[in-house]
Design a protein around this motif. Structure first.
Motif, PDB file in Angstrom:
ATOM      1  N   ARG A 290      10.104 -26.749 -84.273  1.00 39.02           N
ATOM      2  CA  ARG A 290       8.906 -26.510 -85.080  1.00 39.02           C
ATOM      3  C   ARG A 290       7.654 -26.466 -84.209  1.00 39.02           C
ATOM      4  NH1 ARG A 290      11.384 -30.276 -88.668  1.00 39.02           N
ATOM      5  NH2 ARG A 290      11.985 -29.337 -90.663  1.00 39.02           N
ATOM      6  N   GLU A 291       7.600 -27.336 -83.213  1.00 44.21           N
ATOM      7  CA  GLU A 291       6.412 -27.439 -82.352  1.00 44.21           C
ATOM      8  C   GLU A 291       6.388 -26.384 -81.251  1.00 44.21           C
ATOM      9  OE1 GLU A 291       6.670 -31.416 -80.950  1.00 44.21           O
ATOM     10  OE2 GLU A 291       6.438 -32.307 -82.951  1.00 44.21           O
ATOM     11  N   GLY A 292       7.464 -25.624 -81.117  1.00 40.29           N
ATOM     12  CA  GLY A 292       7.515 -24.623 -80.053  1.00 40.29           C
ATOM     13  C   GLY A 292       7.573 -25.248 -78.671  1.00 40.29           C
TER      14      GLY A 292
ATOM     15  N   ARG B 220      13.998 -20.919 -74.542  1.00 42.37           N
ATOM     16  CA  ARG B 220      12.930 -19.903 -74.558  1.00 42.37           C
ATOM     17  C   ARG B 220      13.138 -18.902 -75.684  1.00 42.37           C
ATOM     18  NH1 ARG B 220      11.674 -17.750 -68.558  1.00 42.37           N
ATOM     19  NH2 ARG B 220       9.993 -16.759 -69.753  1.00 42.37           N
ATOM     20  N   LEU B 221      14.380 -18.516 -75.929  1.00 42.90           N
ATOM     21  CA  LEU B 221      14.639 -17.563 -77.007  1.00 42.90           C
ATOM     22  C   LEU B 221      14.309 -18.165 -78.368  1.00 42.90           C
ATOM     23  CD1 LEU B 221      15.726 -14.847 -77.992  1.00 42.90           C
ATOM     24  CD2 LEU B 221      18.020 -15.859 -78.016  1.00 42.90           C
ATOM     25  N   LEU B 222      14.728 -19.408 -78.595  1.00 41.10           N
ATOM     26  CA  LEU B 222      14.457 -20.057 -79.876  1.00 41.10           C
ATOM     27  C   LEU B 222      12.956 -20.171 -80.135  1.00 41.10           C
ATOM     28  CD1 LEU B 222      17.112 -22.930 -79.834  1.00 41.10           C
ATOM     29  CD2 LEU B 222      17.003 -21.039 -81.473  1.00 41.10           C
ATOM     30  N   VAL B 223      12.206 -20.585 -79.121  1.00 40.92           N
ATOM     31  CA  VAL B 223      10.763 -20.770 -79.284  1.00 40.92           C
ATOM     32  C   VAL B 223      10.053 -19.431 -79.449  1.00 40.92           C
ATOM     33  CG1 VAL B 223       8.682 -21.540 -78.085  1.00 40.92           C
ATOM     34  CG2 VAL B 223      10.703 -23.002 -78.140  1.00 40.92           C
ATOM     35  N   ALA B 224      10.606 -18.386 -78.861  1.00 34.39           N
ATOM     36  CA  ALA B 224       9.992 -17.062 -78.995  1.00 34.39           C
ATOM     37  C   ALA B 224      10.260 -16.455 -80.360  1.00 34.39           C
ATOM     38  CB  ALA B 224      10.517 -16.136 -77.899  1.00 34.39           C
ATOM     39  N   VAL B 225      11.454 -16.675 -80.897  1.00 31.61           N
ATOM     40  CA  VAL B 225      11.859 -16.012 -82.135  1.00 31.61           C
ATOM     41  C   VAL B 225      11.284 -16.685 -83.377  1.00 31.61           C
ATOM     42  CG1 VAL B 225      13.856 -15.555 -83.620  1.00 31.61           C
ATOM     43  CG2 VAL B 225      13.951 -14.995 -81.184  1.00 31.61           C
TER      44      VAL B 225
ATOM     45  N   LYS C  30       9.847  -6.788 -86.502  1.00 33.91           N
ATOM     46  CA  LYS C  30       9.510  -5.797 -85.466  1.00 33.91           C
ATOM     47  C   LYS C  30       8.169  -5.135 -85.755  1.00 33.91           C
ATOM     48  CE  LYS C  30      14.315  -4.851 -84.215  1.00 33.91           C
ATOM     49  NZ  LYS C  30      15.459  -3.905 -84.316  1.00 33.91           N
ATOM     50  N   GLU C  31       7.917  -4.869 -87.032  1.00 35.72           N
ATOM     51  CA  GLU C  31       6.646  -4.252 -87.408  1.00 35.72           C
ATOM     52  C   GLU C  31       5.485  -5.212 -87.138  1.00 35.72           C
ATOM     53  OE1 GLU C  31       3.906  -1.487 -88.861  1.00 35.72           O
ATOM     54  OE2 GLU C  31       6.010  -1.283 -88.223  1.00 35.72           O
ATOM     55  N   SER C  32       5.686  -6.500 -87.409  1.00 28.86           N
ATOM     56  CA  SER C  32       4.618  -7.476 -87.180  1.00 28.86           C
ATOM     57  C   SER C  32       4.321  -7.629 -85.695  1.00 28.86           C
ATOM     58  CB  SER C  32       4.999  -8.831 -87.781  1.00 28.86           C
ATOM     59  OG  SER C  32       6.037  -9.451 -87.037  1.00 28.86           O
TER      60      SER C  32
END
Length: 310
Positions: free
Chosen positions: A182-184, A222-227, A300-302
């Motif tokens: 949640r906190e990234g 890194r992937l989890l925090v990015a997505v 993807k649009e966002s």
């Protein structure tokens, strides 16, 4: 008791047997329903309803599993069991066996067994049935059932981890994992992940999924925090929830529809595997299912128009 009352009292056990043999909530429910039809249509009343119904649901499940094997061999991408949010059967004397046997990891190990081996293993190791009862259920001699169990145990032990976490340890680690998510907090997540952690998804070709497993603590964190922020931007949220008696979470769209279920495998104080089930065919028993493709397009649009998305 009436037939209906006897059956309803045993329904949780019957479902739990069928689910462990089949790895599918829908197929297990169908097997239980077929078992009722056979019980209701029986001209004579069995001496033991439990023995009769357990044998019937086992035989039905074996037949279903044999036909399902062909479909699973042709399945697009990794195949995972349908997520189970709550096991309806409870037995305090066998609570550990019941919980361990329904985890994603255990059900995937059971996939290595033949249908007969799987049924014998489930009945004996998980539910503690006697060999005489098992022999009746699978249509083999007691000696043959013992041999089937020996082979099943050998396959299962070869794939099981050497050290398992207790329930409290799993829950505490999962709480820290989802807080960091949640906190990234990439560093915080990375500390909770095993060095060779893998993240794998099951979309079955019917939902967007990872092209391949993501491996390594740094890559996964890194992937989890990015997505997650991208998904949150289009209204996706998650709620921690046990999945197959293991720590996990349910992700939902802005309207509360189920997007996917995520399950954590925790060993030696770290997350070893992250599995997500996003195939809509495997989520319907959890409630209305989100349109994963539409959400993927929206994400993807966002990304292309961040200002407009705000």
């Amino acid at each position: 008791m009436s037939k209906v009352e006897e059956f309803e009292e045993l329904r949780p056990l019957l479902f739990s047997i069928a689910y462990r043999i089949l790895g599918s909530v829908g197929e297990a429910e169908d097997a239980v329903q077929e078992t009722w039809l056979r019980f209701d249509g029986s001209a004579t009343r069995p001496t033991s309803a439990k023995a009769f119904l357990s044998a019937a649901v086992t035989r039905i499940s074996i037949d279903v599993l044999r036909s399902a094997r062909v479909r699973r061999e042709q399945y697009v991408g990794p195949w995972f069991p349908e997520p189970l949010l709550a096991d309806p059967y409870e037995d305090p004397a066998r609570s550990v066996e019941l919980a361990d046997s329904v985890s994603m990891a255990a059900l995937l190990l059971l996939e290595r067994l033949s249908p007969l081996e799987r049924a014998v293993f489930v009945l004996r190791e998980v539910f503690g049935f006697g060999y005489d009862e098992i022999a009746t259920a699978v249509g083999r001699s007691e000696a043959a059932c013992r041999q089937l169990l020996v082979r099943a145990r050998r396959h299962m032990e070869a794939g099981r981890p050497r050290f398992a976490a207790d329930r409290q340890e799993r829950q505490e680690l999962a709480s820290r994992f989802f807080d960091a998510l949640r906190e990234g907090d990439v560093a915080g997540l990375q500390e909770l992940l095993a060095a060779d952690v893998s993240m794998v998804g099951d979309g079955g070709g019917k939902a967007p999924q990872l092209a391949r497993a993501v491996v390594g603590a740094r890559n996964v964190a890194r992937l989890l925090v990015a997505v997650l922020p991208r998904m949150a931007r289009v209204g996706v949220s998650f709620e921690p929830h046990e999945v197959n008696c293991q720590p996990g979470a349910i992700f939902r769209d802005r309207d509360g529809r189920v997007l996917y279920a995520l399950a954590l495998e925790v060993l030696d104080g770290q997350v070893q595997t992250i599995r997500s089930v996003i195939n809509p065919d495997k989520l319907g028993h959890m409630g209305p299912v989100a349109d994963a493709w539409a959400l993927d397009r929206e994400v993807k649009e966002s990304r292309r128009r961040p200002n407009r998305a705000r």
